[in-house]
Design a protein around this motif. Structure first.
Motif: not given
Length: 898
Positions: A6-17
């Motif tokens: 299952n989805f656990s975390n999202l790295l590589g992006t800290v801020y978009r808008k």
């Protein structure tokens, strides 16, 4: 092998808008990353991403003052109300328009939304058992969104809303050059007031702490201070109550050449004003004196948003063009958090051998090392001057090898964080694939510009050989884990096996039916998996060179249509193949992904599709829709392909800075929507997680991400009295869980000490998994603060002995709490050692002391003991008094020191 990832975390992006939001305690920061929200714990140095996702990018977020409800709104006005602490979606709702501001009232009973030129105030949905929210239905159950009142009066889009401290009034700032004062409910003698005088769009407006002053700031850097004053040059005796109104008291200006104000925030209690500008500079002023405290350049591009925590100590800045997120402590002038994601497409990723680090490389030429446990970027390498296309770890040592389009292959030391080798070819090539020998002595790289495989020595950095034989560009390289064979795949529809360590470097070609896109070797070095352009996955025996099995993945791989496609998603040709494949650690399953939004998990033995993961549902990306939406079609073509920036009111928004004829141009000003794709996937060494490099960032899927069901969550009879009653009945485990549910430190400590020492093993063995981390943390804190040395050590020993396997398998989740336990045990060991050393020296000191005037007369008595007359110094006298007989004599079973 388990496959319920299952989805656990999202790295590589800290801020978009969007906007940044602090929690009430000021220790946690919420940042929108595309269509998700990432939570940064600034105190414990951890981050996680909420599991739910919007259909488009998030535009605004707002957190309830009590910290339980989170409201997120995307670009199309669709809102999701979620429980922040439980990470559960409560309600979906559409506000039917683009939202520019969302703010909760100080009491939390209302929230205000800016929808274009109008402002809507809604009642906050109530939660079961609470008295907040709707007066009619509060406490009776969950009440959905109820619109309270609509405010109309502005002639252009509202940009900011600010509530007064009592929640009776709120301010709105608009692009129509005015700010307005509104009352939540009709107030006697109050009429909505217009604050006009700015020459450009008003960016924000705030109340002072005492609500006697209003500050407004505009895009050109003009700050106006408003007070409730009578008109100037009028006789005070002739004034009436109607003459007093809000007037400009003072004017201040920010002088920034060729830059305009883009964001601002005001902290009322400390009177601090933070402003950010389009040239990357932020300024800190104290009001009302307008004295400058700080001026610092933190970015090369526009600062999009700024937020101040409740104490006014930490300032959070977000820049969407560079993907930067900064938290700055202005008093100590130091960074609390400084993170930046890749601002271009990810190309490849790899796990470290230990599984605690993830390395990503992208078209921006950067290589980032991410901590899998905390979710933070540890180090960034910028030695490459062009896009980095491939990366791979050496199996021994902390050495990372990368290949780049700048014509170099580099080796990085991840202990000292430096580049220590650079490998180049005799002619300029753009390397696209890389492979490292298991011994770490040889590195091989392939290019799409040349048909040879180049091999270098890691020790000397010299080019050893260029393997010739392919008749097309090299697309993929892989070394067999046993180190005997190098496998290369090419667009000439062959896979070659090279024995590079033998005297005759022979190559055995394996013929396929289409161009080879990816080659990978099973960890046991017995099988090769090959992905080809026609969507086929074939499995070959490495020893015999014969095909063992195969499967057709075209139907599984295809999915999603782009705005320019004139066919259905099922008929699009570019998404019907897998660009990357990866074996699991045990070799039983295979991951495959490509230019679509799907990741497929196959069973190697049977060729069955086990799982199909959807990477993104974000409609802001091109290729996530399955069917054509006729509502988005115009006479000029699809709406997504139309450039609507020419209709913007500001000149800088109308200017086209992209390169002529390019689809993307500058990475920060791309006009076309980025395409969804998954260029790389990799399994962790433990097999309990895998990560995927996608357009949205680095996605981590784990077996341990699902929230464990806790039956005590449904029990309303959990009270301190019932907990003590359960403890008296000897139900140790139930009492401990009830104490955890109540989160009462004193009660929890009482239960912890009361549990029988003989039953600690049974309690630890049966403790639910959902409470394991909390119990470990509590025991570690107790070991640091409590004087019960032996009791704490018994608990720690039982936890590590009975749950050691779980702690090792889920080391990413338990890394922090295990370090706490280790630190506590180390402190206990140090204290015991210091105490023993101190006692040893004290005993030696007392033994070395002379005893003047002390006479101990010892005479033998009939029973063989010694009888003393008189007292020796120290404890001898007390010993005789304790053992004094009824007849006045004393017996001692010791011999005097004399």
């Amino acid at each position: 092998m388990k496959t319920d990832f299952n989805f656990s975390n999202l790295l590589g992006t800290v801020y978009r808008k969007g906007n940044l939001v602090y929690t009430e305690d000021g220790n946690t920061l919420l940042s929108p990353v595309g269509n998700r929200v990432t939570i940064f714990d600034l105190v414990n140095n951890k981050s996680h991403t909420l599991p739910f996702a919007h259909r488009t990018n998030i535009a605004r977020i707002a957190l309830h003052p009590q910290g339980q409800l989170l409201l997120t709104v995307d670009e199309q006005g669709h809102a999701i109300l979620s429980h922040f602490t439980r990470r559960v979606v409560l309600y979906h709702f559409s506000l039917k328009g683009a939202v520019s501001a969302v703010v909760f009232s100080p009491s939390g009973r209302f929230f205000a939304v800016a929808l274009g030129r109008k402002i809507e105030v809604w009642k906050t949905p109530s939660t079961p058992g609470s008295t907040e929210g709707d007066e009619e239905g509060g406490g009776l159950g969950f009440a959905p969104f109820v619109r309270y009142r609509t405010y109309v009066g502005h002639h252009d889009a509202v940009q900011n809303i600010e509530w007064s401290s009592d929640g009776r009034f709120f301010l709105s700032a608009s692009k129509d050059l005015t700010a307005r004062i509104w009352s939540l409910d009709p107030e006697e003698g109050f009429t909505p007031t217009v604050l006009a005088g700015h020459r450009t769009a008003v960016h924000a407006a705030w109340f002072s702490y005492d609500q006697e002053t209003i500050y407004t700031i505009s895009k050109d850097g003009a700050l106006f201070q408003w007070r409730y004053l009578p008109p100037p040059d009028v006789d005070p005796d002739a004034l009436t109550a109607d003459d007093e109104r809000w007037r400009i008291d003072e004017r201040h200006y920010f002088f920034q050449d060729h830059a305009h104000l883009t964001t601002a925030a005001f902290h009322a209690s400390s009177k601090l004003l933070v402003t950010g500008f389009s040239n990357g500079i932020f300024m800190l002023h104290e009001l009302p004196s307008f004295s400058e405290i700080h001026k610092l350049s933190i970015s090369l591009s526009t600062i999009d948003t700024v937020s101040v925590n409740k104490s006014g100590e930490w300032l959070a800045f977000g820049s969407s063009a560079q993907g930067q997120l900064l938290v700055w402590e202005w008093q100590s002038e130091s960074y609390i958090l400084k993170q930046q994601g890749h601002f271009d497409n990810l190309n490849a990723l790899t796990y470290s051998p230990s599984g605690d680090r993830i390395i990503t490389c992208a078209d921006d030429g950067k290589i980032k090392v991410w901590d899998a446990a905390s979710g933070f970027c540890v180090v960034t390498f910028t030695e490459h001057t062009s896009g980095v296309t491939a990366c791979e770890f050496a199996r021994r040592g902390n050495v990372l090898f990368t290949a780049s389009l700048d014509g170099s292959v580099r080796a990085f030391d991840l202990i000292r964080y430096r580049c220590f080798r650079t490998f180049t070819a005799p002619k300029r090539l753009s390397f696209s694939s890389i492979a490292v020998d298991p011994s770490g002595e040889v590195v091989a790289a392939g290019s799409l510009d040349d048909f040879d495989v180049h091999i270098w020595s890691v020790q000397t950095g010299q080019l050893l050989d260029a393997l010739s034989g392919h008749e097309g560009p090299i697309s993929s390289l892989s070394f067999a884990p046993n180190g005997g064979t190098l496998i290369s795949g090419s667009w000439d529809r062959t896979v070659r096996l090279w024995s590079i360590f033998q005297r005759t470097q022979t190559s055995e070609p394996l013929q396929l039916q289409a161009d080879v896109l990816a080659v990978v070797v099973r960890p046991d070095s017995k099988q090769i998996a090959v992905s080809t352009l026609d969507g086929q996955l074939t499995f070959w025996s490495l020893s015999s060179g014969s095909q063992e099995s195969g499967l057709d993945g075209r139907r599984d791989a295809s999915g999603g249509r782009k705005a320019t496609d004139r066919r259905l998603a099922a008929n699009v040709a570019g998404t019907k193949s897998f660009d990357t494949i990866a074996y699991s650690a045990d070799g039983t399953v295979l991951l495959a992904s490509g230019n679509s939004k799907y990741i497929c998990l196959y069973a190697v033995e049977t060729g069955v599709l086990l799982r199909k993961f959807t990477v993104s549902i974000n409609l802001s990306l091109d290729g996530t829709q399955e069917f054509l939406n006729s509502q988005l079609l115009t006479e000029a073509g699809p709406q997504a392909l139309l450039d609507q920036s020419g209709e913007a009111s500001d000149l800088e928004d109308r200017m086209d800075t992209t390169l002529p004829g390019s689809k993307r141009g500058d990475a920060g000003t791309r006009k076309a929507a980025p395409e969804v794709r998954v260029p790389s996937v990799a399994f962790s060494s433990t097999g309990r997680a895998f990560c995927a490099a996608s357009t949205e960032g680095l996605l981590i899927y784990s077996l341990d991400s699902a929230v464990t069901f806790d039956p005590f969550d449904l029990d309303i009879d959990v009270t301190p009295a019932s907990t003590l009653k359960t403890l008296q009945q000897g139900k140790w485990l139930q009492a401990l869980i009830m104490a955890f549910r109540l989160s009462a430190p004193k009660l929890l400590r009482h239960v912890y000490i009361t549990i029988s020492v003989t039953d600690i093993d049974l309690v630890v063995r049966d403790v639910p998994a959902v409470y394991l981390e909390r119990l470990l943390r509590f025991v570690a804190v107790e070991a640091d603060t409590s004087p019960h040395f032996q009791l704490n050590l018994i608990w720690i020993e039982a936890l590590l002995r009975l749950h050691g396997r779980v702690l090792k398998e889920r080391q990413g989740e338990f890394a922090e709490v295990v370090r706490l336990v280790q630190r506590a045990v180390g402190r206990l060991q140090g204290e015991i050692m210091r105490m023993t050393e101190k006692n040893e020296r004290a005993v030696e000191f007392f033994l070395a002391q002379p005893k003047p005037g002390a006479e101990v007369q010892i005479k033998a008595i009939g029973n063989g003991h010694a009888e003393t007359n008189g007292h020796a110094n120290g404890g001898a006298g007390r010993h005789n008094e304790d053992e004094e007989m009824s007849d006045g004599s004393a017996e001692a079973e010791w011999i005097g020191l004399d």
